[in-house]
Design a protein around this motif. Structure first.
Motif, mmCIF file in Angstrom:
data_model
loop_
_atom_site.group_PDB
_atom_site.id
_atom_site.type_symbol
_atom_site.label_atom_id
_atom_site.label_comp_id
_atom_site.label_asym_id
_atom_site.label_seq_id
_atom_site.Cartn_x
_atom_site.Cartn_y
_atom_site.Cartn_z
ATOM 1 N N THR A 1 43.241 43.784 31.955
ATOM 2 C CA THR A 1 44.685 43.642 32.113
ATOM 3 C C THR A 1 44.942 42.470 33.035
ATOM 4 O OG1 THR A 1 45.040 46.009 31.826
ATOM 5 C CG2 THR A 1 46.783 44.780 32.943
ATOM 6 N N LEU A 2 45.846 41.592 32.624
ATOM 7 C CA LEU A 2 46.252 40.456 33.444
ATOM 8 C C LEU A 2 47.713 40.653 33.790
ATOM 9 C CD1 LEU A 2 45.196 37.778 34.626
ATOM 10 C CD2 LEU A 2 45.981 36.641 32.535
ATOM 11 N N GLY A 3 48.000 40.716 35.088
ATOM 12 C CA GLY A 3 49.357 40.983 35.537
ATOM 13 C C GLY A 3 49.960 39.825 36.287
ATOM 14 N N TRP A 4 51.245 39.566 36.037
ATOM 15 C CA TRP A 4 52.015 38.537 36.737
ATOM 16 C C TRP A 4 52.464 39.121 38.066
ATOM 17 C CZ3 TRP A 4 56.736 37.701 38.969
ATOM 18 C CH2 TRP A 4 57.153 36.378 39.123
ATOM 19 N N MET A 5 52.011 38.533 39.173
ATOM 20 C CA MET A 5 52.347 39.041 40.495
ATOM 21 C C MET A 5 53.429 38.207 41.182
ATOM 22 S SD MET A 5 50.421 41.686 40.583
ATOM 23 C CE MET A 5 50.295 42.265 42.253
ATOM 24 N N SER A 6 53.450 36.905 40.926
ATOM 25 C CA SER A 6 54.457 35.998 41.483
ATOM 26 C C SER A 6 54.348 34.689 40.698
ATOM 27 C CB SER A 6 54.224 35.776 42.977
ATOM 28 O OG SER A 6 53.103 34.957 43.226
ATOM 29 N N PRO A 7 55.243 33.717 40.948
ATOM 30 C CA PRO A 7 55.214 32.487 40.143
ATOM 31 C C PRO A 7 53.884 31.734 40.149
ATOM 32 C CG PRO A 7 57.272 32.634 41.320
ATOM 33 C CD PRO A 7 56.407 33.767 41.828
ATOM 34 N N ASP A 8 53.051 31.967 41.165
ATOM 35 C CA ASP A 8 51.751 31.281 41.191
ATOM 36 C C ASP A 8 50.584 32.244 41.365
ATOM 37 O OD1 ASP A 8 52.043 32.031 43.849
ATOM 38 O OD2 ASP A 8 51.391 30.108 44.653
ATOM 39 N N GLU A 9 50.791 33.508 41.003
ATOM 40 C CA GLU A 9 49.746 34.505 41.245
ATOM 41 C C GLU A 9 49.624 35.478 40.081
ATOM 42 O OE1 GLU A 9 48.559 37.996 44.465
ATOM 43 O OE2 GLU A 9 50.412 36.870 44.732
ATOM 44 N N LEU A 10 48.375 35.723 39.686
ATOM 45 C CA LEU A 10 48.037 36.714 38.670
ATOM 46 C C LEU A 10 46.986 37.657 39.243
ATOM 47 C CD1 LEU A 10 47.541 34.264 35.663
ATOM 48 C CD2 LEU A 10 49.541 35.724 36.074
ATOM 49 N N LEU A 11 46.899 38.845 38.672
ATOM 50 C CA LEU A 11 45.858 39.792 39.039
ATOM 51 C C LEU A 11 45.149 40.219 37.758
ATOM 52 C CD1 LEU A 11 44.560 41.495 41.338
ATOM 53 C CD2 LEU A 11 46.118 43.344 40.652
ATOM 54 N N LEU A 12 43.848 39.979 37.718
ATOM 55 C CA LEU A 12 43.026 40.406 36.592
ATOM 56 C C LEU A 12 42.347 41.713 36.977
ATOM 57 C CD1 LEU A 12 41.726 39.940 33.795
ATOM 58 C CD2 LEU A 12 39.939 38.611 34.972
ATOM 59 N N VAL A 13 42.584 42.754 36.181
ATOM 60 C CA VAL A 13 41.975 44.067 36.390
ATOM 61 C C VAL A 13 41.028 44.293 35.226
ATOM 62 C CG1 VAL A 13 42.426 46.526 36.662
ATOM 63 C CG2 VAL A 13 44.086 44.848 37.544
ATOM 64 N N LEU A 14 39.795 44.648 35.541
ATOM 65 C CA LEU A 14 38.759 44.756 34.517
ATOM 66 C C LEU A 14 37.693 45.736 34.956
ATOM 67 C CD1 LEU A 14 36.598 41.506 34.767
ATOM 68 C CD2 LEU A 14 38.156 42.260 36.508
ATOM 69 N N ILE B 1 43.216 29.721 32.473
ATOM 70 C CA ILE B 1 43.083 31.070 33.033
ATOM 71 C C ILE B 1 42.970 32.094 31.905
ATOM 72 C CG2 ILE B 1 44.290 32.885 34.324
ATOM 73 C CD1 ILE B 1 45.516 30.578 36.047
ATOM 74 N N ALA B 2 43.853 32.005 30.922
ATOM 75 C CA ALA B 2 43.844 32.962 29.812
ATOM 76 C C ALA B 2 42.509 32.926 29.069
ATOM 77 C CB ALA B 2 45.001 32.672 28.864
ATOM 78 N N GLU B 3 42.010 31.731 28.832
ATOM 79 C CA GLU B 3 40.733 31.609 28.123
ATOM 80 C C GLU B 3 39.588 32.206 28.931
ATOM 81 O OE1 GLU B 3 37.805 28.222 26.220
ATOM 82 O OE2 GLU B 3 39.938 27.761 26.445
ATOM 83 N N ALA B 4 39.543 31.879 30.223
ATOM 84 C CA ALA B 4 38.454 32.384 31.064
ATOM 85 C C ALA B 4 38.572 33.894 31.293
ATOM 86 C CB ALA B 4 38.450 31.651 32.406
ATOM 87 N N LEU C 1 50.574 27.984 37.413
ATOM 88 C CA LEU C 1 50.380 28.623 36.105
ATOM 89 C C LEU C 1 50.829 27.742 34.955
ATOM 90 C CD1 LEU C 1 51.413 32.293 36.982
ATOM 91 C CD2 LEU C 1 49.152 31.217 37.088
ATOM 92 N N SER C 2 51.785 26.862 35.195
ATOM 93 C CA SER C 2 52.218 25.974 34.120
ATOM 94 C C SER C 2 51.126 24.955 33.781
ATOM 95 C CB SER C 2 53.520 25.252 34.500
ATOM 96 O OG SER C 2 53.325 24.417 35.622
ATOM 97 N N ARG C 3 50.324 24.578 34.751
ATOM 98 C CA ARG C 3 49.223 23.627 34.521
ATOM 99 C C ARG C 3 47.945 24.328 34.070
ATOM 100 N NH1 ARG C 3 48.288 18.628 37.273
ATOM 101 N NH2 ARG C 3 46.253 19.523 37.723
#
Length: 172
Positions: free
Chosen positions: A51-64, A30-33, A23-25
Motif C-alpha cells: 500500500t502506498l499512501g499520500w501523507m503530504s505534498p512531498d511525502e508518501l508511506l509505503l506499507v509492505l 517512486i511508483a515503479e520502484a 512527487l511531481s518530478r
C-alpha cells in the motif's frame, strides 16, 4: 460483559518506508520502484500486499510485508539517487492496529475529531486518536490505524476502551 463493537488487533509483520521527494518530478520513479501506482492527494493505492499512501505534498508511506522492506528500500534509494529525496525505513518507529467489524467506524468516531464516515474507500486521513497523531485508512472489513510506537500501549488502551459498548470518550 457485552460483545465489543469491533475487534482490535495489532499488526506485527508490516514494514514501512517513508519517502520524501518532489512527487511531481519523482513520482513515476517512486511508483515503479515501489511496485504500486502513485496515489492522489489524501488517497492510497494498493496491489493487495503493498500500500502506498499520500501523507503530504512531498511525502508518501509505503506499507509492505516486513520481509520485503530491505529490498524495496534499496530499490527506492536507487530510483531516487539523483533526486533531493529521503527514503527511510520507519518500520520500528510505528505501531499498527486493525479495527475490524461492522461497528469499527463507531469505535474510531469516539476517538477521532475527523469525519471518517466521509472518507472515500481509498482515502487516507491524518488525524489524531484522542491526543495521538495517527494515519487511518479503510480496509475491506474495517480500518487500519498507524501511530508512533512510543505510544503503542496507550493506543491499544484507547482503542480497546472505545470498543466497549456504551463508552463515550472525548477525542479532545
Amino acid at each position: 460483559m457485552a460483545e465489543a463493537l469491533a475487534r482490535i488487533s495489532q499488526v506485527q509483520d508490516w514494514g514501512m518506508i517513508q519517502i520524501r521527494a518532489d512527487l511531481s518530478r519523482a513520482g513515476d520513479a517512486i511508483a515503479e520502484a515501489a511496485g504500486v501506482a502513485l496515489p492522489g492527494q489524501g488517497r492510497i493505492t494498493t496491489d493487495g500486499s503493498r500500500t502506498l499512501g499520500w501523507m503530504s505534498p512531498d511525502e508518501l508511506l509505503l506499507v509492505l510485508p516486513r520481509a520485503e522492506t530491505a529490498e524495496a528500500l534499496a530499490a527506492l534509494q536507487d530510483a531516487l539517487a539523483t533526486e533531493h529525496a529521503l527514503v527511510l525505513d520507519v518500520s520500528d518507529m510505528r505501531a499498527v492496529f486493525r479495527i475490524q467489524g461492522a461497528k469499527a467506524l463507531d469505535v474510531l468516531m469516539k476517538l477521532c475529531p475527523a469525519d471518517l464516515a466521509a472518507m472515500p474507500q481509498d482515502g487516507l486521513r491524518r488525524t489524531r486518536a484522542a491526543q495521538v497523531a495517527c494515519g487511518i485508512w479503510r480496509e475491506t472489513d474495517g480500518y487500519v490505524l498507524i501511530g508512533f510506537r512510543s505510544v503503542t500501549d496507550y493506543l491499544r488502551g484507547i482503542l480497546t476502551g472505545a470498543a466497549v459498548p456504551g463508552t463515550q470518550l472525548d477525542p479532545r
